[in-house]
Structure formats: structure tokens, C-alpha cells
Design a protein around this motif. Sequence first.
Motif, short mmCIF file in Angstrom:
data_model
loop_
_atom_site.label_atom_id
_atom_site.label_comp_id
_atom_site.label_asym_id
_atom_site.label_seq_id
_atom_site.Cartn_x
_atom_site.Cartn_y
_atom_site.Cartn_z
N SER A 29 0.74 -1.18 0.00
CA SER A 29 0.12 0.10 -0.09
C SER A 29 0.88 1.40 -0.20
O SER A 29 0.60 2.21 -0.74
CB SER A 29 -0.90 0.10 1.05
N THR A 30 2.04 1.30 0.93
CA THR A 30 2.70 2.39 0.87
C THR A 30 3.49 2.65 -0.39
O THR A 30 3.94 3.66 -0.89
CB THR A 30 3.71 2.10 2.00
N PHE A 31 3.90 1.30 -1.19
CA PHE A 31 4.56 1.34 -2.32
C PHE A 31 3.80 1.95 -3.48
O PHE A 31 4.18 3.11 -4.23
CB PHE A 31 5.04 0.15 -2.73
N HIS A 32 2.22 1.79 -3.41
CA HIS A 32 1.57 2.47 -4.73
C HIS A 32 1.61 3.89 -4.12
O HIS A 32 1.47 4.62 -5.16
CB HIS A 32 0.24 1.75 -4.56
N ARG A 33 1.35 4.25 -2.77
CA ARG A 33 1.45 5.71 -2.44
C ARG A 33 2.70 6.45 -3.18
O ARG A 33 2.68 7.54 -3.55
CB ARG A 33 1.18 6.07 -1.18
N TRP A 34 3.78 5.65 -2.98
CA TRP A 34 4.91 6.15 -3.12
C TRP A 34 5.28 6.51 -4.67
O TRP A 34 5.84 7.37 -5.22
CB TRP A 34 6.17 5.36 -2.83
N GLU A 35 4.60 5.51 -5.51
CA GLU A 35 4.82 5.43 -6.91
C GLU A 35 4.03 6.65 -7.45
O GLU A 35 4.05 7.35 -8.55
CB GLU A 35 4.05 4.20 -7.55
N GLN A 36 2.97 7.35 -6.80
CA GLN A 36 2.14 8.11 -7.32
C GLN A 36 2.25 9.64 -6.77
O GLN A 36 1.79 10.64 -6.86
CB GLN A 36 0.61 8.02 -6.83
N THR A 37 3.60 9.67 -6.01
CA THR A 37 3.97 10.97 -5.47
C THR A 37 5.10 11.41 -6.18
O THR A 37 6.11 10.58 -6.62
CB THR A 37 4.56 10.69 -3.81
N ALA A 38 5.33 12.73 -6.20
CA ALA A 38 6.19 13.45 -7.18
C ALA A 38 7.46 13.24 -6.61
O ALA A 38 7.73 13.24 -5.22
CB ALA A 38 6.01 14.83 -7.22
N SER A 39 8.60 12.97 -7.19
CA SER A 39 10.13 12.78 -6.67
C SER A 39 10.78 13.97 -5.96
O SER A 39 11.61 13.80 -5.22
CB SER A 39 10.99 12.00 -7.69
N ASN A 40 10.21 15.19 -6.41
CA ASN A 40 10.94 16.47 -5.75
C ASN A 40 10.26 16.91 -4.77
O ASN A 40 10.34 18.02 -4.32
CB ASN A 40 10.93 17.37 -6.76
N THR A 41 9.40 16.12 -3.75
CA THR A 41 8.65 16.53 -2.66
C THR A 41 9.18 15.86 -1.32
O THR A 41 9.90 14.70 -1.48
CB THR A 41 7.23 16.26 -2.79
N GLY A 42 8.70 16.56 -0.30
CA GLY A 42 9.36 15.96 1.11
C GLY A 42 8.76 14.66 1.37
O GLY A 42 9.46 13.68 1.90
N GLU A 43 7.67 14.37 0.78
CA GLU A 43 6.73 13.33 1.32
C GLU A 43 7.40 11.94 0.45
O GLU A 43 7.49 10.93 1.00
CB GLU A 43 5.20 13.52 0.82
N TYR A 44 7.78 12.27 -0.85
CA TYR A 44 8.53 11.21 -1.59
C TYR A 44 9.87 10.65 -0.86
O TYR A 44 10.10 9.60 -0.67
CB TYR A 44 9.04 11.71 -2.86
N VAL A 45 10.54 11.62 -0.15
CA VAL A 45 11.74 11.23 0.57
C VAL A 45 11.40 10.26 1.97
O VAL A 45 11.99 9.62 2.19
CB VAL A 45 12.67 12.50 0.99
N HIS A 46 10.14 10.87 2.40
CA HIS A 46 9.51 10.20 3.75
C HIS A 46 9.54 8.75 3.38
O HIS A 46 9.71 7.80 4.00
CB HIS A 46 8.76 11.17 4.43
N LEU A 47 8.52 8.66 2.29
CA LEU A 47 8.00 7.44 1.94
C LEU A 47 9.32 6.46 1.51
O LEU A 47 9.12 4.98 1.72
CB LEU A 47 7.12 7.42 0.95
N THR A 48 10.13 7.17 0.81
CA THR A 48 11.43 6.11 0.49
C THR A 48 11.95 5.67 1.69
O THR A 48 12.20 4.31 1.88
CB THR A 48 12.28 7.06 -0.47
N LYS A 49 12.35 6.47 2.73
CA LYS A 49 13.05 5.92 3.69
C LYS A 49 12.09 4.85 4.57
O LYS A 49 12.49 3.92 5.08
CB LYS A 49 13.14 7.18 4.75
N GLU A 50 10.66 5.18 4.38
CA GLU A 50 9.65 4.18 5.08
C GLU A 50 9.82 2.74 4.43
O GLU A 50 9.83 1.72 5.11
CB GLU A 50 8.52 4.69 5.19
N LEU A 51 9.83 2.77 3.29
CA LEU A 51 9.79 1.66 2.16
C LEU A 51 10.95 0.89 2.63
O LEU A 51 11.01 -0.40 2.72
CB LEU A 51 9.46 1.84 1.05
N LEU A 52 12.19 1.43 2.50
CA LEU A 52 13.34 0.65 2.68
C LEU A 52 13.59 0.15 3.94
O LEU A 52 14.12 -0.99 4.21
CB LEU A 52 14.60 1.78 2.23
N THR A 53 13.32 0.77 5.08
CA THR A 53 13.10 0.28 6.61
C THR A 53 12.37 -0.84 6.59
O THR A 53 12.57 -1.84 7.16
CB THR A 53 12.53 1.57 7.36
#
Length: 237
Positions: A29-53
Amino acid sequence: MLSLEFVFTCYSLSSEYEVIYIQIDKLQSTFHRWEQTASNTGEYVHLTKELLTSCESIEWQVDELEKTILVASRDPAYYGLDEVELSRRKKWTGSARNQVGTVRRSVEKGKSNSAASKYQDTSRTNLYSSQDNDDFISSESDRQQLLMRQQDEELDELSASVQRIGGVGLTIHEELSGQERILNDLSLEMETTSNRLDFVQKRVAMVMKKAGIKGQIMLIVFLVVLFIILFVLVFLT
């Protein structure tokens, strides 16, 4: 998405598998939200860290399950398992690892692309900043040169003014020196005239004293006659 076979197998296994299943479902679910988020936003960075963890945590739990399955495979009867059950569990952990690995690779690839894009943006920004700095330095240099020329012109005007003032001062000094010489000459003449007048007064006093009363009267008459003659000569001729 989680496959139906994977979900069915999960519900037929123990609670440990159910916990991992819930975590994988949340990861998807988080991965699908990450795919729909622009890569130049703070939310994208936060989701990336959350997914890798989350991927790291789930992979560790899957590793522990695989170790448990390996131990159980040495004596399945002791643990109340058979070959079919062991095969199902191995298949489930393999499927879980593949799904988590797919998410991890996608996130890491997206992270690399985002970093490259950010680097390009930074490079362009640095290039523009460098050009802006060059333009600013050039503008400042031109402005400094203009100020220096203006200061040179003002200094030239000031120098000319000082020279003019010096010339005026020299002229005034010369005039004052001339006036001083004239005053000295006048003072000398007045002193000479005063000495002569004193001398004449003394001589007149001596003559008057020697002449007596009659002599003084005669002198007065003589002076009156002399005055009349001079008056006639000056004003009537």
C-alpha cells in the motif's frame, strides 16, 4: 499486489506468517502511494525511507522463518510437519522475499533516479549561480571603474579650484604687501612733516618771543596781507 495463492497460504499457516503478511500488505500500500508521489517533494523522501526500512525489517523476519524451516526440515515428524507442509512454507517465504525484493529494487532505482535528477538540477542551479556571480562581478567592476572615473574628475575639479584659490590668495598677498609699503611711506612722510612742523612752530615761537608786542602785531598784519594776496591770486585770476 498480493497473489490469491499467497494470501490463502498465509491464512493456513501460523500467526508469525500472518504478521509478515500484514506487513507486506502495508508495504504494498505504501509502495503504491510512493509511485504516485512526485519525486521532488518531502513526502517522497519520507516514503522512500519508510519503504526501505520496512523491506529490511520484513526480509530479516523472512530470514528467521527460513532458518526455522531449515531446522524443521531435518526432523519434520518431531515438529508435527510433513514434506507437503514444509514445501508450502518454503514456497510462501520465497514468494514473500520476491515481493519485498521487487519493492526494494523499485524504490532503490527510483531513489537513484531522483538523486541523479536532483544532481542535474543542482548542477544547473550552480551553473546559473556561477553565471549570475560572473555577471554580478562584471557589473560591480564596471560600477567601480565608473566611480573611480567620477572621483578622478572630482579630484581634477578640486585641484583646479585649489589652484584658483591659491592664485587669488597670492594676488591678495601682493596687494596687501603694496598697501603695507604705501602705509609705511605715508607714515614716514607724516613723521617727517610732523618734525618739520615742530621745527617751524619752535622757530615761530622764538621769533614771536624776540619781536615783542609790536613785532607780533606787524607779523600778524604781514600774514593777513599775504593771505589776501594769495586769495586774490588763487580765486580772482
